[in-house]
Design a protein around this motif. Structure first.
Motif, PDB file in Angstrom:
ATOM      1  N   PRO A   1       5.459  15.786  33.096  1.00 50.63           N
ATOM      2  CA  PRO A   1       4.768  16.468  33.883  1.00 50.63           C
ATOM      3  C   PRO A   1       4.088  17.753  33.926  1.00 50.63           C
ATOM      4  O   PRO A   1       4.670  18.480  33.117  1.00 50.63           O
ATOM      5  CB  PRO A   1       5.863  16.485  35.264  1.00 50.63           C
ATOM      6  CG  PRO A   1       6.668  15.565  34.743  1.00 50.63           C
ATOM      7  CD  PRO A   1       6.758  15.361  33.305  1.00 50.63           C
ATOM      8  N   VAL A   2       3.175  18.454  34.616  1.00 50.91           N
ATOM      9  CA  VAL A   2       2.526  19.552  34.364  1.00 50.91           C
ATOM     10  C   VAL A   2       1.710  20.007  35.521  1.00 50.91           C
ATOM     11  O   VAL A   2       1.292  19.267  36.326  1.00 50.91           O
ATOM     12  CB  VAL A   2       1.589  19.509  33.058  1.00 50.91           C
ATOM     13  CG1 VAL A   2       0.433  18.863  33.349  1.00 50.91           C
ATOM     14  CG2 VAL A   2       1.230  21.133  32.484  1.00 50.91           C
TER      15      VAL A   2
ATOM     16  N   ASN B   1      -6.173  28.149  31.927  1.00 44.71           N
ATOM     17  CA  ASN B   1      -6.479  27.697  30.625  1.00 44.71           C
ATOM     18  C   ASN B   1      -5.365  27.422  29.746  1.00 44.71           C
ATOM     19  O   ASN B   1      -5.090  26.840  28.751  1.00 44.71           O
ATOM     20  CB  ASN B   1      -7.545  28.571  29.807  1.00 44.71           C
ATOM     21  CG  ASN B   1      -9.003  27.938  30.468  1.00 44.71           C
ATOM     22  OD1 ASN B   1      -9.312  27.012  30.840  1.00 44.71           O
ATOM     23  ND2 ASN B   1     -10.007  28.842  30.157  1.00 44.71           N
ATOM     24  N   ASP B   2      -4.420  28.519  30.151  1.00 48.56           N
ATOM     25  CA  ASP B   2      -2.947  28.698  29.218  1.00 48.56           C
ATOM     26  C   ASP B   2      -2.128  27.456  29.325  1.00 48.56           C
ATOM     27  O   ASP B   2      -1.646  26.800  28.573  1.00 48.56           O
ATOM     28  CB  ASP B   2      -2.129  29.715  29.871  1.00 48.56           C
ATOM     29  CG  ASP B   2      -2.842  31.254  29.755  1.00 48.56           C
ATOM     30  OD1 ASP B   2      -3.420  31.222  28.987  1.00 48.56           O
ATOM     31  OD2 ASP B   2      -2.302  31.997  30.322  1.00 48.56           O
TER      32      ASP B   2
ATOM     33  N   LYS C   1      -4.818  24.217  41.803  1.00 51.47           N
ATOM     34  CA  LYS C   1      -4.033  23.959  40.768  1.00 51.47           C
ATOM     35  C   LYS C   1      -3.840  22.292  40.996  1.00 51.47           C
ATOM     36  O   LYS C   1      -3.853  21.970  42.109  1.00 51.47           O
ATOM     37  CB  LYS C   1      -2.642  24.526  41.233  1.00 51.47           C
ATOM     38  CG  LYS C   1      -2.702  26.186  41.246  1.00 51.47           C
ATOM     39  CD  LYS C   1      -1.384  26.634  41.450  1.00 51.47           C
ATOM     40  CE  LYS C   1      -1.163  28.249  40.988  1.00 51.47           C
ATOM     41  NZ  LYS C   1      -0.073  29.050  41.605  1.00 51.47           N
ATOM     42  N   VAL C   2      -3.532  21.668  39.935  1.00 49.01           N
ATOM     43  CA  VAL C   2      -3.493  20.148  39.937  1.00 49.01           C
ATOM     44  C   VAL C   2      -2.166  20.163  39.096  1.00 49.01           C
ATOM     45  O   VAL C   2      -1.854  20.575  38.141  1.00 49.01           O
ATOM     46  CB  VAL C   2      -4.612  19.623  38.930  1.00 49.01           C
ATOM     47  CG1 VAL C   2      -4.306  17.963  38.999  1.00 49.01           C
ATOM     48  CG2 VAL C   2      -5.828  20.061  39.680  1.00 49.01           C
ATOM     49  N   LYS C   3      -1.331  19.167  39.863  1.00 44.63           N
ATOM     50  CA  LYS C   3      -0.148  18.847  39.280  1.00 44.63           C
ATOM     51  C   LYS C   3      -0.322  17.414  38.825  1.00 44.63           C
ATOM     52  O   LYS C   3      -0.875  16.501  39.680  1.00 44.63           O
ATOM     53  CB  LYS C   3       0.979  18.810  40.639  1.00 44.63           C
ATOM     54  CG  LYS C   3       1.307  20.234  40.961  1.00 44.63           C
ATOM     55  CD  LYS C   3       2.597  20.317  41.898  1.00 44.63           C
ATOM     56  CE  LYS C   3       2.853  21.754  42.265  1.00 44.63           C
ATOM     57  NZ  LYS C   3       4.026  21.644  43.163  1.00 44.63           N
ATOM     58  N   LEU C   4       0.213  17.001  37.600  1.00 45.12           N
ATOM     59  CA  LEU C   4       0.110  15.877  36.975  1.00 45.12           C
ATOM     60  C   LEU C   4       1.381  15.204  36.785  1.00 45.12           C
ATOM     61  O   LEU C   4       2.246  16.212  36.231  1.00 45.12           O
ATOM     62  CB  LEU C   4      -0.844  16.018  35.714  1.00 45.12           C
ATOM     63  CG  LEU C   4      -2.233  16.432  36.099  1.00 45.12           C
ATOM     64  CD1 LEU C   4      -3.011  16.673  34.447  1.00 45.12           C
ATOM     65  CD2 LEU C   4      -2.842  15.658  36.889  1.00 45.12           C
ATOM     66  N   ASP C   5       1.780  14.148  36.932  1.00 51.69           N
ATOM     67  CA  ASP C   5       2.818  13.502  36.589  1.00 51.69           C
ATOM     68  C   ASP C   5       2.847  13.189  35.215  1.00 51.69           C
ATOM     69  O   ASP C   5       1.609  13.106  34.376  1.00 51.69           O
ATOM     70  CB  ASP C   5       3.090  12.166  37.545  1.00 51.69           C
ATOM     71  CG  ASP C   5       3.142  12.388  38.914  1.00 51.69           C
ATOM     72  OD1 ASP C   5       3.728  13.351  39.358  1.00 51.69           O
ATOM     73  OD2 ASP C   5       2.887  11.588  39.655  1.00 51.69           O
TER      74      ASP C   5
ATOM     75  N   TYR D   1      -8.581  13.083  36.426  1.00 55.61           N
ATOM     76  CA  TYR D   1      -7.432  12.712  35.901  1.00 55.61           C
ATOM     77  C   TYR D   1      -6.850  11.395  36.270  1.00 55.61           C
ATOM     78  O   TYR D   1      -7.114  10.966  37.190  1.00 55.61           O
ATOM     79  CB  TYR D   1      -6.316  13.920  36.137  1.00 55.61           C
ATOM     80  CG  TYR D   1      -6.056  13.754  37.445  1.00 55.61           C
ATOM     81  CD1 TYR D   1      -5.202  12.831  38.058  1.00 55.61           C
ATOM     82  CD2 TYR D   1      -6.711  14.841  38.309  1.00 55.61           C
ATOM     83  CE1 TYR D   1      -4.730  13.288  39.555  1.00 55.61           C
ATOM     84  CE2 TYR D   1      -6.281  15.084  39.698  1.00 55.61           C
ATOM     85  CZ  TYR D   1      -5.307  14.326  40.108  1.00 55.61           C
ATOM     86  OH  TYR D   1      -5.012  14.320  41.483  1.00 55.61           O
ATOM     87  N   ALA D   2      -6.128  10.797  35.523  1.00 55.72           N
ATOM     88  CA  ALA D   2      -5.266   9.580  35.740  1.00 55.72           C
ATOM     89  C   ALA D   2      -3.916   9.849  35.351  1.00 55.72           C
ATOM     90  O   ALA D   2      -3.660  10.440  34.388  1.00 55.72           O
ATOM     91  CB  ALA D   2      -5.929   8.270  35.144  1.00 55.72           C
ATOM     92  N   SER D   3      -2.989   9.821  36.319  1.00 55.67           N
ATOM     93  CA  SER D   3      -1.608   9.989  35.859  1.00 55.67           C
ATOM     94  C   SER D   3      -0.741   8.547  36.149  1.00 55.67           C
ATOM     95  O   SER D   3      -0.968   7.550  36.860  1.00 55.67           O
ATOM     96  CB  SER D   3      -0.877  11.069  36.746  1.00 55.67           C
ATOM     97  OG  SER D   3      -1.451  12.156  36.756  1.00 55.67           O
TER      98      SER D   3
END
Length: 204
Positions: free
Chosen positions: A117-118, A123-124, A144-148, A169-171
């Protein structure tokens, strides 16, 4: 190529909606952005006039780390996996009417994978070297985007303006606790991502 088409047809049948999970447990989403990176809120779309004019984009190029045949750091150190994603994205860009140009395309396309997860806020979070020193594209730090775990991120940047204009995105591409690199599932996931991209380079 016929096999890829069948995978992408399956993607169109399984996609539920932007930002929601489908039957396979994969979550898909996207957002677009704009403004000049020199602005106070670089990359943030503050008004309707800041929206990118996607009708002006007719061609694309890969980012430098995609064209680097030895760079696998953003793809779980797996060059075959990287190639699968690149082929699928390339197919989708062509299907949207975009012409590939090795250099100076209207859009610069980049992608990477995350096995954990991120949260993407700058860019960092994308990793050092994701964009090279001459690819300075502003990230929308207000969106902000939270990805699993098990995520594929695809981004497009306006080469001339120096700003990212879209990302999808696809998680949830997982097999137990590891990233599921199954080729069929990768092609379906990329097809689902591009289902959320509502622009074409042609007038079809």
């Amino acid at each position: 190529m016929k096999t890829i088409h069948s995978f992408l047809l399956l993607a169109s049948l399984t996609l539920a909606a932007t930002g929601c999970a489908n039957e396979s447990g994969v979550t898909v989403g996207s957002d677009q952005r704009g403004t000049n990176p020199a602005a106070t809120n670089a990359g943030y779309i503050s008004t309707a006039t800041d929206q990118p004019d996607f009708s002006k984009y007719k061609s694309y190029s890969w980012s430098s780390q995609i064209t680097d045949p030895q760079n696998s750091v953003f793809f779980l150190n797996d060059l075959i996996f990287k190639g699968q994603i690149r082929d699928a994205v390339e197919h989708e860009m062509a299907a949207k009417g975009y012409t590939y140009q090795p250099d100076n395309g209207d859009l610069v396309v980049n992608f990477r994978t995350f096995d954990q997860p991120v949260e993407l806020a700058s860019n960092d979070n994308l990793g050092a070297g994701y964009w090279s020193d001459n690819e300075r594209y502003a990230y929308n730090n207000r969106n902000k985007v939270k990805l699993d775990r098990g995520s594929i991120l695809v981004q497009m940047a306006d080469r001339q303006k120096g700003v990212q204009v879209w990302q999808g995105y696809a998680s949830g591409l997982t097999d137990g606790n590891v990233f599921d690199k199954n080729k069929d599932k990768v092609y379906v996931a990329i097809g689902q991502i591009f289902q959320t991209y509502d622009h074409r380079a042609d007038k079809l």
